[in-house]
Every structure is written in C-alpha cells, then in structure tokens.
Write a protein that holds these residues in place. Structure first.
Motif, mmCIF file in Angstrom:
data_model
loop_
_atom_site.group_PDB
_atom_site.id
_atom_site.type_symbol
_atom_site.label_atom_id
_atom_site.label_comp_id
_atom_site.label_asym_id
_atom_site.label_seq_id
_atom_site.Cartn_x
_atom_site.Cartn_y
_atom_site.Cartn_z
ATOM 1 N N UNK A 58 0.772 -1.236 0.000
ATOM 2 C CA UNK A 58 0.000 0.000 0.000
ATOM 3 C C UNK A 58 0.801 1.282 0.000
ATOM 4 N N UNK A 59 2.115 1.195 0.008
ATOM 5 C CA UNK A 59 2.950 2.395 0.018
ATOM 6 C C UNK A 59 2.982 3.103 -1.337
ATOM 7 N N UNK A 60 3.711 4.195 -1.353
ATOM 8 C CA UNK A 60 3.819 4.999 -2.575
ATOM 9 C C UNK A 60 4.834 4.411 -3.548
ATOM 10 N N UNK A 61 4.584 4.654 -4.806
ATOM 11 C CA UNK A 61 5.530 4.300 -5.863
ATOM 12 C C UNK A 61 6.257 5.589 -6.230
ATOM 13 N N UNK A 62 7.310 5.857 -5.503
ATOM 14 C CA UNK A 62 8.001 7.123 -5.693
ATOM 15 C C UNK A 62 9.494 6.966 -5.882
ATOM 16 N N UNK A 63 10.165 8.076 -5.736
ATOM 17 C CA UNK A 63 11.602 8.150 -5.973
ATOM 18 C C UNK A 63 12.391 7.202 -5.072
ATOM 19 N N UNK A 64 11.993 7.062 -3.837
ATOM 20 C CA UNK A 64 12.724 6.187 -2.910
ATOM 21 C C UNK A 64 12.725 4.743 -3.406
ATOM 22 N N UNK A 65 11.614 4.284 -3.936
ATOM 23 C CA UNK A 65 11.525 2.926 -4.473
ATOM 24 C C UNK A 65 12.474 2.762 -5.659
ATOM 25 N N UNK A 66 12.447 3.712 -6.556
ATOM 26 C CA UNK A 66 13.327 3.671 -7.731
ATOM 27 C C UNK A 66 14.796 3.739 -7.297
ATOM 28 N N UNK A 67 15.089 4.599 -6.330
ATOM 29 C CA UNK A 67 16.476 4.740 -5.860
ATOM 30 C C UNK A 67 16.997 3.449 -5.243
ATOM 31 N N UNK A 68 16.137 2.721 -4.521
ATOM 32 C CA UNK A 68 16.605 1.465 -3.921
ATOM 33 C C UNK A 68 16.883 0.423 -5.005
ATOM 34 N N UNK A 69 16.115 0.454 -6.077
ATOM 35 C CA UNK A 69 16.377 -0.471 -7.190
ATOM 36 C C UNK A 69 17.750 -0.198 -7.793
ATOM 37 N N UNK A 70 18.041 1.073 -8.064
ATOM 38 C CA UNK A 70 19.351 1.429 -8.630
ATOM 39 C C UNK A 70 20.475 1.085 -7.657
ATOM 40 N N UNK A 71 20.247 1.292 -6.379
ATOM 41 C CA UNK A 71 21.274 0.976 -5.379
ATOM 42 C C UNK A 71 21.541 -0.530 -5.338
ATOM 43 N N UNK A 72 20.507 -1.343 -5.454
ATOM 44 C CA UNK A 72 20.699 -2.795 -5.468
ATOM 45 C C UNK A 72 21.489 -3.226 -6.704
ATOM 46 N N UNK A 73 21.252 -2.557 -7.817
ATOM 47 C CA UNK A 73 22.029 -2.859 -9.028
ATOM 48 C C UNK A 73 23.505 -2.530 -8.809
ATOM 49 N N UNK A 74 23.769 -1.413 -8.166
ATOM 50 C CA UNK A 74 25.168 -1.064 -7.841
ATOM 51 C C UNK A 74 25.767 -2.088 -6.883
ATOM 52 N N UNK A 75 24.980 -2.562 -5.940
ATOM 53 C CA UNK A 75 25.463 -3.582 -5.009
ATOM 54 C C UNK A 75 25.809 -4.867 -5.769
ATOM 55 N N UNK A 76 25.018 -5.198 -6.774
ATOM 56 C CA UNK A 76 25.290 -6.397 -7.571
ATOM 57 C C UNK A 76 26.669 -6.312 -8.216
ATOM 58 N N UNK A 77 27.008 -5.139 -8.679
ATOM 59 C CA UNK A 77 28.302 -4.957 -9.338
ATOM 60 C C UNK A 77 29.465 -5.136 -8.367
ATOM 61 N N UNK A 78 29.212 -4.949 -7.073
ATOM 62 C CA UNK A 78 30.267 -5.088 -6.080
ATOM 63 C C UNK A 78 30.276 -6.418 -5.353
ATOM 64 N N UNK A 79 29.370 -7.322 -5.721
ATOM 65 C CA UNK A 79 29.307 -8.619 -5.041
ATOM 66 C C UNK A 79 30.560 -9.436 -5.340
ATOM 67 N N UNK A 80 30.898 -10.292 -4.415
ATOM 68 C CA UNK A 80 32.123 -11.091 -4.523
ATOM 69 C C UNK A 80 31.968 -12.346 -5.371
ATOM 70 N N UNK A 81 30.752 -12.838 -5.539
ATOM 71 C CA UNK A 81 30.534 -14.080 -6.281
ATOM 72 C C UNK A 81 29.447 -13.883 -7.331
ATOM 73 N N UNK A 82 29.438 -14.719 -8.369
ATOM 74 C CA UNK A 82 28.343 -14.640 -9.352
ATOM 75 C C UNK A 82 26.969 -14.844 -8.712
ATOM 76 N N UNK A 83 26.869 -15.767 -7.760
ATOM 77 C CA UNK A 83 25.575 -15.992 -7.103
ATOM 78 C C UNK A 83 25.154 -14.758 -6.310
ATOM 79 N N UNK A 84 26.097 -14.116 -5.643
ATOM 80 C CA UNK A 84 25.793 -12.885 -4.920
ATOM 81 C C UNK A 84 25.321 -11.786 -5.852
#
Length: 177
Positions: free
Chosen positions: A56-82
């Motif tokens: 029920x929350x808002x679909x706003x900038x914070x949601x989009x920003x967390x998606x982009x941040x998770x993508x950046x985290x993926x690039x820094x993961x130590x393993x392919x599975x991570x």
C-alpha cells in the motif's frame, strides 16, 4: 487484421500484486548476497521498499532509488551468485515500474526477480540447470492468479538475455499454461 493495443490496462493493485510476487522471489535468495557482503544493506532495502509498495505504500523516488542501489550492489558482489541475488532485489523494486506498453520486454519487470533468483540457485549448485528449473517450477506454483492475469496481458517473453532470459521464458511458459 486486428489492431494492436496501444496500452495494457494496469491498475495500482495490479502493480502491487506483481511487486509482491517479485519481492517474495528475491527475498528467497537475499541471504546469498548478504553472505558475500554482510555490511551492504542495499538489496535488503530494495526488497523492503518493494514490500512497502506492495502493501500500500507509494511508488516514488525512494523505491526507484533502492532499485538502482541494489544494481550497484550487484556490481560489487564477490561471487556470481551474490551478483544474481542482488539483481533479484533490484528487479523486485523495479517490478513496481511495469509499463503499460504492449511489448514483450515488459515481461522482465514481472518475472525478472524470479529469474535472477533461479539463476542464483543454479550458481550455488555448480551451475546446475535442473536446480534452476526446479526453482522456476516453485515460483510458478507461488504466483497468484493476479500475477498470471497481468502477465497474460503482455506478449510472450522476448528472446535473448542469456541464461536469465531463458529462465524468464521458462517462467513465462509455465505461468501461461
């Protein structure tokens, strides 16, 4: 010849249903990323934001920003599975941004988190495609009728996309049965 639809009809509730499915799929493999990078909360935050929207929350900038941040985290993961687990989290938050365009590429917004989660499971099992197929079948079994209804408003999943693309097509076919 039939005229092609200009837009797919989507309600906020449809988006919430798809996002809840994506968040559940990503959450199932979150610990894989966290084992790699225990001090990096970005994928967890993306999944949390996806759940917040789904409930029920808002679909706003914070949601989009967390998606982009998770993508950046993926690039820094130590393993392919991570990396795949973090991409599943990114896709969960991104599911809220499914567009009403009648294009096959939009299917990735619906099924991307489940496909990345299945790929995570494969990688953990020495790249065993049977493990990915099993993960796909479980995801198909957990999809609600609302998710299937939204999916069937779109064309079948597109070709390409490597192994994750194959998993998306497996999910797509399984849900359309």
């Amino acid at each position: 010849m039939a005229e092609e639809a200009v837009e797919v009809e989507l309600s906020t509730q449809d988006l919430r249903e798809v996002t809840a499915f994506a968040a559940a799929c990503a959450e199932a493999v979150l610990e894989v990323f966290e084992a790699d990078r225990p001090d990096d909360a970005r994928p967890r935050e993306a999944i949390g934001a996806a759940w917040e929207f789904a409930r029920g929350g808002k679909r706003g900038k914070a949601l989009r920003d967390t998606a982009w941040a998770a993508l950046k985290a993926a690039k820094g993961a130590d393993t392919p599975a991570g990396r795949e687990a973090a991409r599943a989290a990114m896709a969960a938050a991104g599911a809220a941004y499914l567009h009403p365009l009648p294009k096959a590429t939009q299917v990735k917004h619906i099924l991307g988190a489940a496909a990345h989660a299945a790929r995570t499971a494969e990688l953990l099992a020495d790249d065993d495609p049977a493990v990915g197929a099993d993960h796909v079948e479980r995801a198909v079994g957990h999809a609600t009728p609302g998710v299937v209804d939204v999916l069937t408003r779109y064309p079948a999943a597109p070709t390409g996309g490597g192994r994750v693309g194959e998993l998306i097509r497996m999910l797509d076919e399984g849900l359309r049965r």
